[in-house]
Design an enzyme around this catalytic site. Structure first.
Site, mmCIF file in Angstrom:
data_model
loop_
_atom_site.group_PDB
_atom_site.id
_atom_site.type_symbol
_atom_site.label_atom_id
_atom_site.label_comp_id
_atom_site.label_asym_id
_atom_site.label_seq_id
_atom_site.Cartn_x
_atom_site.Cartn_y
_atom_site.Cartn_z
ATOM 1 N N HIS A 188 0.834 -1.208 0.000
ATOM 2 C CA HIS A 188 0.000 0.000 0.000
ATOM 3 C C HIS A 188 0.871 1.261 0.000
ATOM 4 C CE1 HIS A 188 -4.324 -0.452 0.031
ATOM 5 N NE2 HIS A 188 -4.472 0.749 0.541
ATOM 6 N N ASP A 192 -3.295 7.205 -1.558
ATOM 7 C CA ASP A 192 -4.583 6.702 -2.038
ATOM 8 C C ASP A 192 -4.399 6.213 -3.475
ATOM 9 O OD1 ASP A 192 -7.262 6.037 -2.097
ATOM 10 O OD2 ASP A 192 -7.924 7.947 -1.243
ATOM 11 N N GLY A 193 -5.393 5.496 -3.965
ATOM 12 C CA GLY A 193 -5.316 4.940 -5.303
ATOM 13 C C GLY A 193 -4.588 3.608 -5.365
ATOM 14 N N ASN A 194 -4.354 2.976 -4.217
ATOM 15 C CA ASN A 194 -3.596 1.725 -4.185
ATOM 16 C C ASN A 194 -4.348 0.559 -4.810
ATOM 17 O OD1 ASN A 194 -1.047 2.339 -2.473
ATOM 18 N ND2 ASN A 194 -2.707 3.261 -1.304
ATOM 19 N N GLY A 195 -5.628 0.446 -4.482
ATOM 20 C CA GLY A 195 -6.419 -0.640 -5.049
ATOM 21 C C GLY A 195 -6.521 -0.525 -6.555
ATOM 22 N N ARG A 196 -6.823 0.663 -7.039
ATOM 23 C CA ARG A 196 -6.905 0.894 -8.481
ATOM 24 C C ARG A 196 -5.562 0.581 -9.148
ATOM 25 N NH1 ARG A 196 -9.674 5.062 -5.815
ATOM 26 N NH2 ARG A 196 -11.735 5.623 -6.621
ATOM 27 N N SER A 197 -4.468 1.019 -8.519
ATOM 28 C CA SER A 197 -3.132 0.779 -9.072
ATOM 29 C C SER A 197 -2.794 -0.707 -9.104
ATOM 30 C CB SER A 197 -2.076 1.530 -8.255
ATOM 31 O OG SER A 197 -2.253 2.927 -8.331
ATOM 32 N N GLY A 198 -3.122 -1.416 -8.034
ATOM 33 C CA GLY A 198 -2.810 -2.837 -7.956
ATOM 34 C C GLY A 198 -3.542 -3.653 -8.999
#
Length: 264
Positions: A188, A192-198
């Site tokens: 992480h 922010d934007g970690n889920g979208r990036s992953g």
């Protein structure tokens, strides 16, 4: 063997994944993927699907039908309704034309987080603790400490580079794409934007090995429709980053495979 040089992406479940994944079925399902008729030179239906459902996982109140009307046919909605999804769409488009290097992964976060974080933090490693919580306020997991997050990301960049230099068969490509996704969200690294990036990084890696058909996999939609399972499979590795058990990662790693089998 190249797997012995990996620093953070775990390879010890690869053979178990092979046993749980029928290579002929996977190869056949993947080979049948093709672009949608509605796509044009200026509009990608499956990039819209990816952007909408990855955003919906993060709580954005966007519907695919509305977004297609906006993106394909130019119908106007309130800017706040489409802005973040437009940014994510652009990030996917950028990824299609570039390799997932450290520099480009950082750029992707800057693109997709344009209207999520302040300008000074786009693509910047966070410097505070990060807790991922559920909708009712429970802690899902505690990400890597800010004191080690930079080092952990350097390990991940190293492993991505190493794996991109290998010629992976389809099962290995799916396995490592999923594992990279999992390691990334556990670190992480961004504010922010970690889920979208992953989720983008997973498909990005897959496309590097298997070609443009990978962009037609509706993994983000599958994760959204099975979001309880998605988060549970992330959670079962453990709460604290330093105590994660990647031997429990097989259920998560299998989800990308399942997404191809349910790609409709």
């Amino acid at each position: 063997m190249y797997t012995q040089l990996l620093q953070i992406v775990h390879h010890n479940l690869l053979e178990k994944f092979r046993d749980h994944s029928d290579v002929e079925t996977l190869s056949t399902a993947f080979s049948k993927l093709e672009d949608a008729e509605i796509s044009t030179a200026d509009f990608s239906f499956y990039t819209s699907v990816a952007s909408v459902y990855s955003s919906k996982i993060e709580g954005e109140p966007i519907e695919l039908d509305s977004y297609i009307k906006h993106k394909r046919f130019g119908i106007e909605f309130l800017p706040d309704y489409t802005r973040k999804i437009d940014d994510l769409y652009l990030a996917y488009q950028f990824a299609k034309d570039h390799t997932p290097s450290k520099e480009n992964i950082t750029k992707v976060n800057g693109i997709l987080a344009k209207h999520i974080v302040s300008k000074s933090w786009k693509g910047k490693i966070r410097n505070q603790n990060m807790y991922v919580t559920t909708e009712d306020g429970r802690i899902e997991y505690i990400a890597a400490s800010p004191f080690i997050v930079g080092t952990e990301m350097e390990k991940l960049y190293h492993d991505i580079d190493l794996l991109l230099q290998q010629k992976l068969d389809i099962q290995s490509a799916f396995y490592f794409a999923s594992m990279i996704h999992l390691v990334f969200v556990k670190i992480h690294p961004w504010n922010d934007g970690n889920g979208r990036s992953g989720r983008l990084l997973e498909k990005w890696f897959l496309a590097q090995h298997l070609g443009p058909k990978a962009w037609f996999v509706q993994s983000e939609k599958y994760y959204y429709l099975n979001h309880k399972e998605y988060y549970n499979n992330i959670r079962i590795l453990g709460l604290e980053y330093e105590e994660l058990d990647y031997n429990a990662a097989l259920p998560f790693v299998g989800m990308l495979n399942n997404a191809v089998m349910n790609n409709d």
